[in-house]
Enzyme design. Structure first.
Site, PDB file in Angstrom:
ATOM      1  N   SER A  67      -6.984  -4.011  -9.810  1.00 51.17           N
ATOM      2  CA  SER A  67      -6.452  -4.386 -11.125  1.00 51.17           C
ATOM      3  C   SER A  67      -7.563  -4.513 -12.161  1.00 51.17           C
ATOM      4  CB  SER A  67      -5.718  -5.721 -11.048  1.00 51.17           C
ATOM      5  OG  SER A  67      -4.723  -5.684 -10.071  1.00 51.17           O
TER       6      SER A  67
HETATM    7  N1  SAH Z   1      -5.681  -7.108  -4.927  1.00 51.13           N
HETATM    8  C1  SAH Z   1      -6.278  -5.786  -4.843  1.00 51.13           C
HETATM    9  C2  SAH Z   1      -5.517  -4.730  -5.614  1.00 51.13           C
HETATM   10  C3  SAH Z   1      -4.317  -4.383  -4.929  1.00 51.13           C
HETATM   11  S1  SAH Z   1      -3.532  -2.849  -5.271  1.00 51.13           S
HETATM   12  C4  SAH Z   1      -7.712  -5.793  -5.273  1.00 51.13           C
HETATM   13  O1  SAH Z   1      -8.219  -6.832  -5.717  1.00 51.13           O
HETATM   14  O2  SAH Z   1      -8.356  -4.743  -5.147  1.00 51.13           O
HETATM   15  C5  SAH Z   1      -2.122  -3.177  -4.284  1.00 51.13           C
HETATM   16  C6  SAH Z   1      -2.358  -3.090  -2.812  1.00 51.13           C
HETATM   17  O3  SAH Z   1      -1.161  -3.498  -2.160  1.00 51.13           O
HETATM   18  C7  SAH Z   1      -2.669  -1.693  -2.319  1.00 51.13           C
HETATM   19  O4  SAH Z   1      -3.871  -1.690  -1.619  1.00 51.13           O
HETATM   20  C8  SAH Z   1      -1.469  -1.378  -1.406  1.00 51.13           C
HETATM   21  O5  SAH Z   1      -1.825  -0.580  -0.291  1.00 51.13           O
HETATM   22  C9  SAH Z   1      -1.014  -2.749  -0.988  1.00 51.13           C
HETATM   23  N2  SAH Z   1       0.362  -2.864  -0.535  1.00 51.13           N
HETATM   24  C10 SAH Z   1       1.461  -2.169  -0.965  1.00 51.13           C
HETATM   25  N3  SAH Z   1       2.566  -2.572  -0.326  1.00 51.13           N
HETATM   26  C11 SAH Z   1       2.169  -3.551   0.548  1.00 51.13           C
HETATM   27  C12 SAH Z   1       2.850  -4.366   1.492  1.00 51.13           C
HETATM   28  N4  SAH Z   1       4.167  -4.262   1.692  1.00 51.13           N
HETATM   29  N5  SAH Z   1       2.138  -5.245   2.194  1.00 51.13           N
HETATM   30  C13 SAH Z   1       0.785  -5.376   2.011  1.00 51.13           C
HETATM   31  N6  SAH Z   1       0.093  -4.638   1.134  1.00 51.13           N
HETATM   32  C14 SAH Z   1       0.779  -3.730   0.404  1.00 51.13           C
END
Ligand code: SAH
Length: 216
Positions: A67
């Site tokens: 993000s």
């Molecule tokens: N918090 C992260 C950014 C996350 S982007 C950071 O600081 O870099 C969102 C993430 O959620 C992605 O890596 C994606 O693979 C994950 N994601 C998507 N669906 C998910 C689920 N059901 N359970 C766990 N992770 C998930």
């Protein structure tokens, strides 16, 4: 663009905190300090690293993004982290949000669906010597029942509705921040709070765009 040296990254991070975080109204000193400390560039793959402190999300591989710095700071401020809090993050991604939150709470549990991303985040966190973050690969929709309940839950991928297991795993007095809405469109950042009696109230904070929360 050429790779920057460490001191250039430090200078870029200071500018980011001043221009994107403080200037836009993040006020909590502990959150500002956490944004100043977390080495965001070390959570971003080398090919994209020069963009680490830009005012934008950055690709981290597997079609996912880290993000925008302001959104990380805003979400961290909204959950009002306290030193004794136990936190859960859904969507570890690069590990950066966990790294920002970790010094502000007692422990962070974080779940990621993509094993490759979880392993990369684990390596970055280990190299940076974070010792109060536990990672797991899985579908975060179900939360982490073995470690529940949580004072804080941060969801960093967008579900179409707030997952009921996460509401259930919130402590009385707990705060849950989550972007809710349709896939690949504008979602609403929502702050849910559970009062001492277990009653949940929801506040809509602002429009945001997150990658979707996927299901196994
Ligand atoms: N918090 C992260 C950014 C996350 S982007 C950071 O600081 O870099 C969102 C993430 O959620 C992605 O890596 C994606 O693979 C994950 N994601 C998507 N669906 C998910 C689920 N059901 N359970 C766990 N992770 C998930």
């Amino acid at each position: 663009m050429r790779a920057l040296d460490d001191s250039s990254y430090d200078a870029a991070r200071e500018t980011m905190v001043r221009e994107q975080i403080v200037a836009r109204g993040i006020r909590e000193p502990r959150v500002i300090e956490a944004m100043r400390r977390a080495p965001r560039h070390l959570f971003i793959p080398p090919a994209e690293r020069h963009r680490a402190y830009a005012d934008a999300p950055v690709p981290i591989g597997e079609g996912q993004t880290i993000s925008q710095p302001y959104i990380v700071a805003l979400m961290t401020e909204l959950v009002r982290p306290q030193p004794d809090d136990i936190a859960l993050e859904i969507g570890t991604g690069s590990g950066y949000q966990a790294a920002v939150l970790a010094p502000l709470v007692k422990h962070v549990y974080t779940i990621e669906l993509e094993a490759t991303l979880s392993q990369r985040a684990a390596t970055a966190l280990r190299e940076q010597k974070y010792d109060n973050i536990t990672l797991r690969v899985g579908d975060g929709y179900a939360g982490w029942p073995e470690q529940a309940p949580f004072d804080i839950i941060m969801v960093t991928a967008a579900p179409e509705h707030v997952p009921q297991p996460l509401i259930d795993q919130l402590k009385p007095g707990g705060r849950l921040i989550v972007p809710v809405g349709p896939r690949f469109s504008v979602q609403q950042l929502q702050l849910l709070e559970k009062d001492a009696k277990g009653k949940v109230s929801t506040k809509t904070v602002s429009p945001v765009m997150f990658v979707p929360l996927r299901r196994d």
